[in-house]
Design a protein around this motif. Sequence first.
Motif, PDB file in Angstrom:
ATOM      1  N   CYS A  76       7.040  -1.463 -17.395  1.00 26.62           N
ATOM      2  CA  CYS A  76       5.949  -0.759 -18.078  1.00 26.62           C
ATOM      3  C   CYS A  76       6.379  -0.529 -19.528  1.00 26.62           C
ATOM      4  CB  CYS A  76       5.653   0.567 -17.379  1.00 26.62           C
ATOM      5  SG  CYS A  76       4.218   1.437 -18.031  1.00 26.62           S
ATOM      6  N   HIS A  77       5.753  -1.273 -20.440  1.00 21.39           N
ATOM      7  CA  HIS A  77       6.091  -1.208 -21.863  1.00 21.39           C
ATOM      8  C   HIS A  77       4.980  -0.469 -22.602  1.00 21.39           C
ATOM      9  CE1 HIS A  77       7.964  -4.793 -20.102  1.00 21.39           C
ATOM     10  NE2 HIS A  77       8.957  -4.591 -20.946  1.00 21.39           N
ATOM     11  N   LEU A  78       5.297   0.686 -23.167  1.00 19.10           N
ATOM     12  CA  LEU A  78       4.281   1.523 -23.809  1.00 19.10           C
ATOM     13  C   LEU A  78       4.094   1.163 -25.287  1.00 19.10           C
ATOM     14  CD1 LEU A  78       5.157   4.970 -22.194  1.00 19.10           C
ATOM     15  CD2 LEU A  78       3.590   3.188 -21.368  1.00 19.10           C
ATOM     16  N   TYR A  79       2.874   1.399 -25.764  1.00 24.16           N
ATOM     17  CA  TYR A  79       2.459   0.996 -27.102  1.00 24.16           C
ATOM     18  C   TYR A  79       2.425   2.170 -28.081  1.00 24.16           C
ATOM     19  CZ  TYR A  79      -0.224  -2.160 -30.218  1.00 24.16           C
ATOM     20  OH  TYR A  79      -0.639  -2.979 -31.238  1.00 24.16           O
ATOM     21  N   ALA A 121      -5.799   1.226 -12.909  1.00 19.65           N
ATOM     22  CA  ALA A 121      -5.727   0.834 -11.499  1.00 19.65           C
ATOM     23  C   ALA A 121      -4.845  -0.399 -11.317  1.00 19.65           C
ATOM     24  CB  ALA A 121      -7.129   0.572 -10.946  1.00 19.65           C
ATOM     25  N   GLU A 122      -4.855  -1.282 -12.301  1.00 14.95           N
ATOM     26  CA  GLU A 122      -3.967  -2.442 -12.224  1.00 14.95           C
ATOM     27  C   GLU A 122      -2.510  -2.020 -12.375  1.00 14.95           C
ATOM     28  OE1 GLU A 122      -2.902  -6.035 -11.271  1.00 14.95           O
ATOM     29  OE2 GLU A 122      -5.014  -5.457 -11.354  1.00 14.95           O
ATOM     30  N   LEU A 123      -2.275  -1.044 -13.223  1.00 12.61           N
ATOM     31  CA  LEU A 123      -0.907  -0.539 -13.405  1.00 12.61           C
ATOM     32  C   LEU A 123      -0.350   0.034 -12.101  1.00 12.61           C
ATOM     33  CD1 LEU A 123      -1.098   1.291 -16.871  1.00 12.61           C
ATOM     34  CD2 LEU A 123      -0.105  -0.925 -16.370  1.00 12.61           C
ATOM     35  N   THR A 124      -1.222   0.659 -11.328  1.00 16.93           N
ATOM     36  CA  THR A 124      -0.776   1.250 -10.059  1.00 16.93           C
ATOM     37  C   THR A 124      -0.880   0.260  -8.898  1.00 16.93           C
ATOM     38  OG1 THR A 124      -2.992   2.202  -9.703  1.00 16.93           O
ATOM     39  CG2 THR A 124      -1.350   3.614 -10.746  1.00 16.93           C
ATOM     40  N   GLY A 125      -1.270  -0.989  -9.190  1.00 15.77           N
ATOM     41  CA  GLY A 125      -1.336  -2.020  -8.153  1.00 15.77           C
ATOM     42  C   GLY A 125      -2.450  -1.826  -7.149  1.00 15.77           C
ATOM     43  N   GLY A 129      -8.145  -2.720  -9.909  1.00 12.25           N
ATOM     44  CA  GLY A 129      -7.567  -3.184 -11.163  1.00 12.25           C
ATOM     45  C   GLY A 129      -8.150  -4.504 -11.629  1.00 12.25           C
ATOM     46  N   TYR A 130      -7.914  -4.847 -12.880  1.00 12.65           N
ATOM     47  CA  TYR A 130      -8.476  -6.059 -13.464  1.00 12.65           C
ATOM     48  C   TYR A 130      -7.986  -7.337 -12.800  1.00 12.65           C
ATOM     49  CZ  TYR A 130     -11.399  -4.292 -17.224  1.00 12.65           C
ATOM     50  OH  TYR A 130     -12.428  -3.718 -17.930  1.00 12.65           O
ATOM     51  N   SER A 131      -6.794  -7.310 -12.224  1.00 14.40           N
ATOM     52  CA  SER A 131      -6.293  -8.474 -11.481  1.00 14.40           C
ATOM     53  C   SER A 131      -6.167  -8.143  -9.998  1.00 14.40           C
ATOM     54  CB  SER A 131      -4.942  -8.927 -12.053  1.00 14.40           C
ATOM     55  OG  SER A 131      -5.094  -9.392 -13.369  1.00 14.40           O
ATOM     56  N   LYS A 132      -7.030  -7.195  -9.561  1.00 14.19           N
ATOM     57  CA  LYS A 132      -7.095  -6.771  -8.158  1.00 14.19           C
ATOM     58  C   LYS A 132      -5.767  -6.239  -7.634  1.00 14.19           C
ATOM     59  CE  LYS A 132     -10.780 -10.094  -7.191  1.00 14.19           C
ATOM     60  NZ  LYS A 132     -11.219 -11.251  -6.381  1.00 14.19           N
ATOM     61  N   GLY A 133      -4.977  -5.681  -8.558  1.00 15.20           N
ATOM     62  CA  GLY A 133      -3.716  -5.062  -8.151  1.00 15.20           C
ATOM     63  C   GLY A 133      -2.564  -6.026  -7.999  1.00 15.20           C
TER      64      GLY A 133
END
Length: 361
Positions: A76-79, A121-125, A129-133
Amino acid sequence: MARESSKSSGAKKASAKKASAKKSASKKAGAKKAAARKPSASPEELQTYYRDMLLIRRFEEKAGQLYGMGLIGGFCHLYIGQEAVVIGMQACCKEGDSVVTSYRDHGHMLATGMDPKGVMAELTGREGGYSKGKGGSMHMFSKEKNFYGGHGIVGAQVPLGTGIGFALQYNETDNVCLTYTGDGAMNQGQVYESFNMAALWKLPVIYVIENNKYGMGTSVERISASGANLHDRGKAYGIPGMEVDGMDVLAVREAGEEAVAHCRAGKGPIILEMKTYRYRGHSMSDPAKYRSKDEVNKMRSQHDPIDHVKNILIDGGHASEEDLKALDKEVKQIVSEAADFAQESPEPDPSELWTDVLIDA
């Protein structure tokens, strides 16, 4: 001896007082000069930039919290700190323009208009999420927003962005591809192969180098023979480059407009080196001991991109402290709802393991 020592001490104090007064006068002059400089944006635009940067900042802070709670796994790389770059560049784009970037990508997703709920939601799998987790932090896409990832391989997004630029040209559009990369990727061979191809075919690609001074934990001065002048890396291919204050959203937008006009006119690629800074470590697992707290605090206190716009809004009478507090409250609510959605969304069904997989027969 005592008299001489006292005299020496008095001279030092006088010298220090004089230096302090000079520094204070210089600071006041600088502030006066900044105040006199008129912003190249309307009050409405400034408020939009402020809100959009604030959304990224609050989203990333929440992502950091969820990671600490064990709800976000993997990398997880924060901006945080770099918000002005992507918001300033996105302000120059139009329908049909594309974006591709590296693994520090949540801010880019939000800037293109992707839903914070789907991103979190993608971050939490999760299924929502945008890639369905299945992609996590580094592998999210949105065809609707022309956002082509998030890529975990250093520099690999540069040839992909070049290919997108080729597609835009081949389809006879006047759209451009914003291809973001970091200073740590600038010694990759695939980057220069991409520069060569883009220059040969005059592809509409803007290579945005987000130079946050550290490739993982190594200073850019220690890994680049040309030092920090990364915008000159395209000279061998005839690609023009500009150095930009990446902590100033208006400076970014100004440079971005020039770069976009260059590409839309069919003049080929261009490089923008954004001098920016990340406040957090390379990733959530990085304690960032390679730099001092004073260095980070100095950037936060003197060059924060969000505070910069906040001061312009307040000093120009375009917004009050209360107005901006209300805006912050609104943004925090959006992020809170995204976090709730991310935790309540179900995990992907095991059958999803076999979907969206390309098998070369």
